[in-house]
Write an enzyme that holds these catalytic residues in place. Structure first.
Site, PDB file in Angstrom:
ATOM      1  N   GLN A 173      -9.821  -4.207  -3.658  1.00 12.19           N
ATOM      2  CA  GLN A 173     -11.146  -3.720  -3.278  1.00 12.19           C
ATOM      3  C   GLN A 173     -12.167  -4.048  -4.371  1.00 12.19           C
ATOM      4  OE1 GLN A 173     -11.963  -1.854  -0.285  1.00 12.19           O
ATOM      5  NE2 GLN A 173     -13.959  -2.510  -0.990  1.00 12.19           N
TER       6      GLN A 173
ATOM      7  N   CYS B   1     -16.397   1.292   0.220  1.00 15.82           N
ATOM      8  CA  CYS B   1     -15.183   0.518   0.506  1.00 15.82           C
ATOM      9  C   CYS B   1     -14.780   0.634   1.971  1.00 15.82           C
ATOM     10  CB  CYS B   1     -14.051   0.974  -0.401  1.00 15.82           C
ATOM     11  SG  CYS B   1     -13.730   2.749  -0.282  1.00 15.82           S
TER      12      CYS B   1
ATOM     13  N   ASP C 185     -17.588   6.631  -1.717  1.00 16.07           N
ATOM     14  CA  ASP C 185     -16.277   6.566  -1.055  1.00 16.07           C
ATOM     15  C   ASP C 185     -16.022   7.956  -0.468  1.00 16.07           C
ATOM     16  OD1 ASP C 185     -13.714   5.917  -0.198  1.00 16.07           O
ATOM     17  OD2 ASP C 185     -12.819   5.933  -2.202  1.00 16.07           O
TER      18      ASP C 185
ATOM     19  N   HIS D  75      -7.031   0.450  -6.669  1.00 17.31           N
ATOM     20  CA  HIS D  75      -7.254  -0.390  -5.483  1.00 17.31           C
ATOM     21  C   HIS D  75      -7.860  -1.719  -5.974  1.00 17.31           C
ATOM     22  CE1 HIS D  75      -7.574  -1.518  -1.428  1.00 17.31           C
ATOM     23  NE2 HIS D  75      -8.441  -0.647  -0.972  1.00 17.31           N
TER      24      HIS D  75
ATOM     25  N   ARG E  92     -13.086  -8.945   1.257  1.00 19.38           N
ATOM     26  CA  ARG E  92     -11.695  -8.604   1.006  1.00 19.38           C
ATOM     27  C   ARG E  92     -10.811  -9.830   1.253  1.00 19.38           C
ATOM     28  NH1 ARG E  92      -9.957  -3.393   1.163  1.00 19.38           N
ATOM     29  NH2 ARG E  92      -8.017  -4.395   0.495  1.00 19.38           N
TER      30      ARG E  92
ATOM     31  N   ARG F  36       0.885  -1.181   0.000  1.00 24.76           N
ATOM     32  CA  ARG F  36       0.000   0.000   0.000  1.00 24.76           C
ATOM     33  C   ARG F  36       0.907   1.211   0.000  1.00 24.76           C
ATOM     34  NH1 ARG F  36      -5.387   1.368   3.387  1.00 24.76           N
ATOM     35  NH2 ARG F  36      -6.101  -0.004   1.724  1.00 24.76           N
TER      36      ARG F  36
HETATM   37  N1   CP Z   1     -11.190  -0.365   2.113  1.00 22.05           N
HETATM   38  C1   CP Z   1      -9.944  -0.367   2.594  1.00 22.05           C
HETATM   39  O1   CP Z   1      -8.987  -0.553   1.859  1.00 22.05           O
HETATM   40  O2   CP Z   1      -9.863  -0.173   3.936  1.00 22.05           O
HETATM   41  P1   CP Z   1      -8.508   0.125   4.732  1.00 22.05           P
HETATM   42  O3   CP Z   1      -8.024   1.461   4.284  1.00 22.05           O
HETATM   43  O4   CP Z   1      -8.923   0.110   6.180  1.00 22.05           O
HETATM   44  O5   CP Z   1      -7.522  -0.954   4.437  1.00 22.05           O
HETATM   45  N1  NVA Z   2     -10.189   6.473  -1.792  1.00 15.32           N
HETATM   46  C1  NVA Z   2      -9.843   6.079  -0.462  1.00 15.32           C
HETATM   47  C2  NVA Z   2      -9.983   4.599  -0.294  1.00 15.32           C
HETATM   48  C3  NVA Z   2      -9.682   4.097   1.088  1.00 15.32           C
HETATM   49  C4  NVA Z   2      -9.809   2.616   1.176  1.00 15.32           C
HETATM   50  C5  NVA Z   2      -8.426   6.513  -0.151  1.00 15.32           C
HETATM   51  O1  NVA Z   2      -7.544   6.372  -1.015  1.00 15.32           O
HETATM   52  O2  NVA Z   2      -8.169   7.022   0.942  1.00 15.32           O
END
Ligand code: CP
Ligand code: NVA
Length: 337
Positions: A139, A269, A230, A136, A297, A108
């Protein structure tokens, strides 16, 4: 005994790295692993998966840690929230170290270039994008597993995205364009999806039959199978607080869900910012499937790991398929449950 067909790609940096039949196979495996969690308890035996995070996480980190454990493997967490990759040593050197110990990297990161740089340097092992500024993919796979569970027709149903044209939006668009369903992306002016991602999805939809619409009109959610929201401000964009004013018309509330239709589901998400992009009433309604998405997930990611590591020997992390050799022609790997 379960067999997992190897994927043609070595890395999953975006949904578009997968072919249509691979997306469908991963979704089918995810469903199978969910129904019978004991069916792949040894799939990652002897294998270590590095989880590297430059940003906070609840769902992604926990579901990968628990998921790798369920597959009989070891998860190694590397916390980079305070020290971005590339500062202490180069991303290239970092990747070349990790591939000597680990069988896969889950990353990440702040910028897509970081995860693609890792994939290039750790050329012997798969790299999975666990969220970057642009994509992502994990997701989106879990979300489509959730949709299918609820009766979504991958050829004929339509999903509506309401909010920022962000990383999650891009991955859902890519998945829709691959499987051939509909997706309506509703954003405020100036906050639409990336032009390059959109163009790729539109080009792909010519082959798959997908329908992709981008609009500023929230009424376009009418007739959608599900409405997806989101956060308006993604991680790393915290300085763009002025965005909120532009998004006020795009809150998913009871009225917008009524426009979508009486059977429309609500998706997110998570984490949700209750009272901003969605009201409590919608989040907590029977039409909300947000916690199913969170559960899936784990299953979708485990399916991806099983297929990506299908051809990887357990004992020698340095010798899994090289990129050039990853052509999907290897025999399926057998896993003894
Ligand atoms: N949806 C998602 O990726 O959640 P986190 O940011 O908690 O991992
Ligand atoms: N769009 C959001 C998704 C979090 C899972 C972000 O990048 O923060």
């Amino acid at each position: 005994m379960i067999t997992f067909n190897p994927l043609a790609t070595k890395d999953v940096l975006r949904v578009g790295d997968l072919a249509q039949h691979e997306v469908l196979e991963v979704l089918a495996t995810a469903d199978r692993l969910k129904r019978d969690p004991s069916s792949a308890t040894n799939a990652l035996r002897g294998r270590s998966v590095c989880l590297l995070f430059e940003k906070p996480s609840l769902r992604t980190r926990t579901s990968f840690e628990v998921g790798v454990f369920r597959l009989g493997g070891q998860a190694v967490f590397l916390d980079h929230r305070d020290q971005p990759l590339g500062e202490r040593e180069s991303i290239a050197d970092y990747g070349r170290n990790l591939e000597r110990w680990c069988h896969a990297i889950v990353a990440r990161v702040r910028r897509h270039a970081t995860v693609s740089g890792l994939a290039e340097s750790a050329s012997r092992i798969p790299v999975i994008n666990a969220l970057c500024d642009m994509h992502h993919p994990c997701q989106a796979l879990a979300d489509f597993q959730t949709l299918v569970e609820r009766g979504f027709d991958l050829r004929h149903s339509r999903l509506a995205w309401v909010g920022d044209g962000n990383n999650v939006c891009h991955s859902l668009m890519e998945l829709a364009s691959i499987v051939g369903c509909g997706i309506t992306v509703v954003t405020p002016e100036g906050h639409g999806p990336d032009r390059g991602v959109l163009d790729t999805c539109v080009a792909r939809s010519m082959r798959s039959g997908a329908r992709i619409d981008v609009t500023h009109d929230p009424a376009a959610v009418r007739g959608a199978f599900a409405v997806y929201a989101d956060t308006w401000i993604s991680m790393g964009q915290e300085d763009s607080a002025t965005k909120r004013a532009a998004f006020a018309r795009y809150r998913v509330d009871r009225d917008l869900m009524a426009v979508a239709g009486p059977d429309a589901l609500f998706m997110h998400c998570l984490p949700a910012h209750r009272g901003e992009e969605v009201t409590d009433e919608v989040m907590d309604s029977p039409r909300s499937v947000v916690f199913d998405q969170a559960e899936n997930r784990l299953h979708a990611q485990n399916a991806l790991l099983c297929h990506l590591l299908a051809a990887s020997p357990a004992a020698a992390p340095g010798t899994p398929r090289a990129k050039a050799a990853a052509g999907g022609s290897a025999a399926p790997a057998a896993c003894v449950p």
